[in-house]
Write an enzyme that holds these catalytic residues in place. Structure first.
Site, mmCIF file in Angstrom:
data_model
loop_
_atom_site.group_PDB
_atom_site.id
_atom_site.type_symbol
_atom_site.label_atom_id
_atom_site.label_comp_id
_atom_site.label_asym_id
_atom_site.label_seq_id
_atom_site.Cartn_x
_atom_site.Cartn_y
_atom_site.Cartn_z
ATOM 1 N N GLY A 123 -41.456 53.013 -53.885
ATOM 2 C CA GLY A 123 -41.339 54.195 -53.033
ATOM 3 C C GLY A 123 -41.813 55.450 -53.737
ATOM 4 N N GLY A 124 -41.445 55.603 -54.999
ATOM 5 C CA GLY A 124 -41.847 56.802 -55.732
ATOM 6 C C GLY A 124 -43.335 56.878 -55.942
ATOM 7 C CD GLU A 147 -34.199 58.765 -62.993
ATOM 8 O OE1 GLU A 147 -33.394 57.815 -62.996
ATOM 9 O OE2 GLU A 147 -33.829 59.959 -63.047
ATOM 10 C CB CYS A 204 -31.499 55.411 -63.590
ATOM 11 S SG CYS A 204 -30.613 56.889 -64.118
ATOM 12 C CD GLU A 216 -34.480 49.580 -62.813
ATOM 13 O OE1 GLU A 216 -33.370 50.113 -62.826
ATOM 14 O OE2 GLU A 216 -35.521 50.156 -62.424
#
Length: 492
Positions: free
Chosen positions: A220-221, A240, A277, A369
């Protein structure tokens, strides 16, 4: 937009509707119209402190709303609210001090080469900032969070795109911020809230939006980052996106305190159901007896963790499928199997693999991640394998080194970790990000899309740009740059 209970997966109430393109335009234009009012630094500081006070007064309602939508629990949310109000008050102090304006004055000097004219430099706000709320921090990284606080402190009005996981919490917090603006003598539209998936793209493309702050997924980022760069006039996008947060445990550290490190890792990787995060997701531990004792301690501690609820069922499904796919890789073992803990819960666990196996290739999935309570422990057999493993890693928010006193491996490993992350820790754990002047919460891509921080006093720098006045008569200069320093600002 429906508020959903993650403990049951059932809708609670309809809170809002997705904003149309016309409503996004109206929201941005309303925020843009408040820029002149926000130029008053005294009013900005009052807004931030009043917002903190109103959030504290409404604490019971805010925590209840956030818990109902996130299942994070009153204890965790009480701490997060305290962090959120502390951030607001901290940025009010930054505004009062005025050093963020970075005033620099060079007086005329005809003897330099070339001659120096009268130069007066300071920083001014960019304009409307689009803030994209995070899923995992419904307060500290959402509507009243650090992006909003730092943007308002800089003098930038904010349009927040609410996260769909906590729309009711977002509406409540936005109403408190808007009340704070009114009490500080500012227009309520210094903060505007919008909802909807399409709203995110429309915001970053709006010609009056001058910058954006985002906390969320890499996918999305990156899409929003690309949209910001593709505009006719590109804008800064401070995103981020994702982080493995590697940990290296030296041979000497494992020999000295294997049980302590194992228990510490278990607490950090399962904190908040592994939805921080800064969760340590990739750990390099030695082989041999000391490494075995570390794995045994980690096994014992993680095995005692109760199943928990993630932020929403979509994330739960992604976690379960993600750990299943990773555990199925050849040579990967699961001393404690992560995965489904029930219809609405997940169970924590961790995976292990030998460094030699991972270094053969084909294990890229272990270098990505996995959001949730899982970590990957890679057993190395030599100092060279540590270097080769670290060379595979992308950018990160944090990197951690566990060492012993007079540890001969420490200097070299610390030097190799430094290029990988924005915050490097020694003998600690990365979960928990202090709000302080020296803090840096960011890192090389994909941890963030810029070199800035989203936590701490210097987060304000994202929403400012420098301007220099040359040979300008004093009567035309802003007070911040005039002779005599009438506002008493820090100046160089």
């Amino acid at each position: 937009m429906w508020s959903v209970d993650p403990r049951t997966g059932k809708p609670r109430e309809q809170v809002a509707v997705e904003a149309t393109a016309e409503e996004i335009d109206q929201a941005v234009r309303a925020a843009h119209a408040t820029r002149d009012a926000l130029s008053d630094r005294t009013a900005r500081a009052a807004l931030l402190r009043t917002a903190a006070d109103l959030l504290d007064e409404a604490a019971a309602h805010v925590i209840e709303a956030a818990d109902a939508e996130t299942a994070l629990g009153p204890v965790r949310l009480t701490g997060e609210l305290a962090r959120t109000t502390a951030q607001l008050r901290s940025f009010a102090d930054v505004v009062d001090e005025g050093a963020f304006l970075d005033v620099r004055i060079d007086l005329p000097d005809p003897t330099t080469t070339p001659p120096t004219p009268d130069l007066r430099r300071w920083k001014i706000p960019l304009g409307v900032v689009a803030v994209y709320a995070a899923s995992n921090f419904p307060l500290a990284f959402s509507v009243p969070g650090g992006d909003t606080a730092s943007a308002l402190a800089a003098g930038c009005p904010v349009v927040v795109k609410a996260h769909p996981d906590h729309p009711a919490t977002s509406e409540l917090c936005a109403s408190l911020l808007r009340r704070a603006a009114a009490k500080a003598g500012l227009p309520e539209d210094v903060v505007v809230l919008v909802h909807g998936f399409d709203a995110g793209v429309a915001l970053v493309r709006h010609p009056l939006v001058a910058a954006a702050g985002f906390t969320g997924s890499v996918r999305g980022g990156r899409a929003l980052f690309d949209a910001a760069a593709a505009r006719p006039a590109p804008i800064p996008f401070h995103g981020e996106l994702g982080s493995l947060n590697p940990v290296v445990i030296t041979d000497a550290a494992a020999a000295e305190r294997a049980a302590e490190i194992g228990a510490g890792l278990a607490g950090s990787m399962t904190l908040g159901e592994g939805q921080f995060c800064t969760k340590p997701g990739f750990v390099l531990a030695p082989g041999g007896e000391a490494g075995d004792r570390f794995v045994d301690a980690l096994t014992a501690a993680v095995s005692q963790t109760e199943p928990g609820v993630m932020l929403d069922h979509r994330m739960r499904a992604a976690f379960v499928s993600g750990v299943t796919e990773r555990a199925a890789l050849p040579g990967v073992a699961a001393p404690v199997t992560p995965g489904s803990g029930g219809e609405h819960t997940v169970s924590a666990g961790f995976l292990t693999v030998d460094a030699a196996t991972l270094l053969k290739g084909g294990y890229e999935l272990l270098l990505e991640e996995c959001f949730g309570p899982v970590t990957v422990v890679v057993r190395y057999g030599s100092r060279d394998e540590i270097s080769r493993l670290l060379a595979l890693l992308p950018g990160n928010l944090t990197a951690t080194l566990h060492l012993a006193d007079e540890d001969p491996q420490a200097p070299g490993i610390l030097a190799e970790l430094t290029p990988l992350a924005g915050r490097v820790l020694v003998n600690g754990w990365p979960t928990g990000v202090a709000v302080a002047g020296a803090q840096h919460h960011g890192g090389p891509y994909p941890a963030t899309t810029s070199t800035s921080t989203s936590v701490g006093a210097t987060a304000i720098e994202r929403w400012l740009r420098p301007v220099t006045y040359q040979s300008t008569p004093g009567r035309l200069l802003p007070p911040e740059l005039q002779d005599g320093n009438p506002l008493g600002l820090p100046r160089r």
